[in-house]
Design an enzyme around this catalytic site. Structure first.
Site: not given
Ligand code: ADP
Ligand code: MG
Length: 395
Positions: A38, A200
């Site tokens: 980053r 999920k």
């Protein structure tokens, strides 16, 4: 990005420029940054501003401090040290975020100097997008640049509020992330193959829904595939499943059928008797899943089917690993898919999502992808067609 100014639209010589970056990098117990991706991603913007002769005031958060002032554990000290090495110049780390003390540090800057303010979330007003706090931040500078794509889905003082008070610009990273992701979504080269995995269905349902409007093929793997398999009436043993989401999964299968999207689900899985690398495993058809075992990876036949579909693609968007790739016993499916994406040189390939990017790095394939998004949550919201507050504020 036609309605947003970028840093190429101005010369910042002599100006104090407040630059929101995403330096939320992991740090080990010795206070050393363990992954500087980053930080490196923000260098082109910082270097352009230094080159212009700007006074660069960097702002970032790291982790989740309490918001009650300085906490050593969340200090940007390790980031400042790494940035100093990468830029090859001194970085002043300012303890004060706003007010006279911060002002004093900024007043002492010369053209081309770089100051990094401490973790902006040490002040609770940051996350509240407090206008007075945003105003105080703006008072430090003459212009504002947002290069923090990873936090663009948050409306905080330093990512959105401050833009009200200063001429505002997108940095190079922000520009490239938004242009690349929206470019693929608006005008994908076809066939467009979207690959979704991870844990999920509930986390990703909006992404699945949005991609069914755009993709020619939607590949499903990871923990979420079991809720889809349930929707197809299969037994999934002790696999990760979300019973409340079976109906939505069925609706997605139906939507794919209506829209003529080819929806690929696993035909075999790597089943295990425990969630552990040394578990007893078996490769089983999705029609014969043992009641006391859980699927922790897609099986080899599935991986080959997916690889074949990926090889035909002209554009690929991938979010979410195919299995529990953190354990060597269950990494093969994710690896096969990653290799197939990497090998397709004719396609634009975009990887988004923290764990998916980690997987691609683990297999050393990152440099064979067209684009790796630095913003997990932000890229998901963009794919879902949601406006990002950090981008909207620049308009
Ligand atoms: P991303 O960060 O790329 O968006 P997610 O956070 O949605 O991805 O999901 C990543 C996690 O999903 C990983 O930690 C991985 O271990 C887990 N996962 C993948 N497949 C399974 C599975 N079959 N059962 C349980 N967890 C899984
Ligand atoms: Mg994740």
């Amino acid at each position: 990005m036609a309605d947003i100014k970028t840093i190429d639209d101005a010369n910042f010589a002599g100006q104090r420029v407040l630059v929101r970056v995403d330096f939320n990098a992991p740090v080990n117990d010795e206070g050393v940054v363990t992954d500087d991706t980053r930080i490196r991603a923000a260098l082109p913007t910082i270097e352009k501003l230094i080159g212009d002769g700007a006074r660069v005031i960097l702002v970032s958060h790291r982790g989740r401090p309490a918001g009650t002032g300085f906490e050593e554990a969340f200090s940007l000290g390790p980031v400042a040290r790494r940035l100093q090495e990468l830029l090859g110049r001194d970085i002043v780390l300012a303890r004060a975020l706003v007010g006279p003390d911060a002002r004093e540090v900024v007043d002492a800057m010369g053209d081309g100097d770089v100051v990094l303010l401490e973790n902006i979330r040490f002040d609770a007003r940051e996350k509240k997008n407090d206008p007075a706090f945003a105003h105080e931040l703006a008072d430090l500078a003459d212009a504002y640049v947002n290069d923090a794509f990873g936090t663009a889905h948050r409306a905080h003082a330093s990512t959105a509020g401050v833009a009200e008070f200063l001429p505002s610009y997108a940095g190079y990273l922000m520009e490239r992330e938004v242009a690349t992701l929206t470019g693929m979504l608006d005008k994908p080269k076809r066939p467009f193959v979207a690959i979704l995995g991870g844990s999920k269905v509930s986390d990703k349902i909006k992404v699945i829904d949005a991609l069914l409007d755009k993709a020619d093929t939607l590949i499903i793997g990871g923990g979420m595939c079991f809720t889809f398999l349930l929707a197809q009436g299969k037994s999934v043993g002790t696999s990760l499943k979300e019973e409340d989401w079976v109906e939505r999964a069925a609706a997605m299968i139906e939507k794919a059928r209506e829209r003529g999207v080819s929806l690929l689900l696993p035909v075999d899985v790597v089943a295990a008797d425990a969630f552990a690398n040394d578990a007893r495993t078996a490769i089983v058809s999705v029609d014969d899943m043992p009641a006391d075992m859980m699927g922790l990876d897609i099986g080899p036949e599935t991986a080959e089917l997916y690889a074949e579909a990926i090889a035909m693609a002209k554009s690929v968007f991938w979010n979410g690993p195919m299995g529990v790739f953190e354990m060597p016993a269950f990494e093969a499916g994710t690896k096969r898919v990653a290799e197939a994406v990497a090998a397709n040189e004719a396609a634009d390939t975009i990887i988004g999502g923290g764990d998916s990017v980690a997987a691609v790095n683990q297999f050393d394939l990152a440099d064979q992808m067209t684009f790796i998004s630095t913003g997990g949550g932000a890229s998901m919201e963009l794919v879902q067609g949601e406006a990002l507050p950090g981008v909207e504020a620049l308009k």
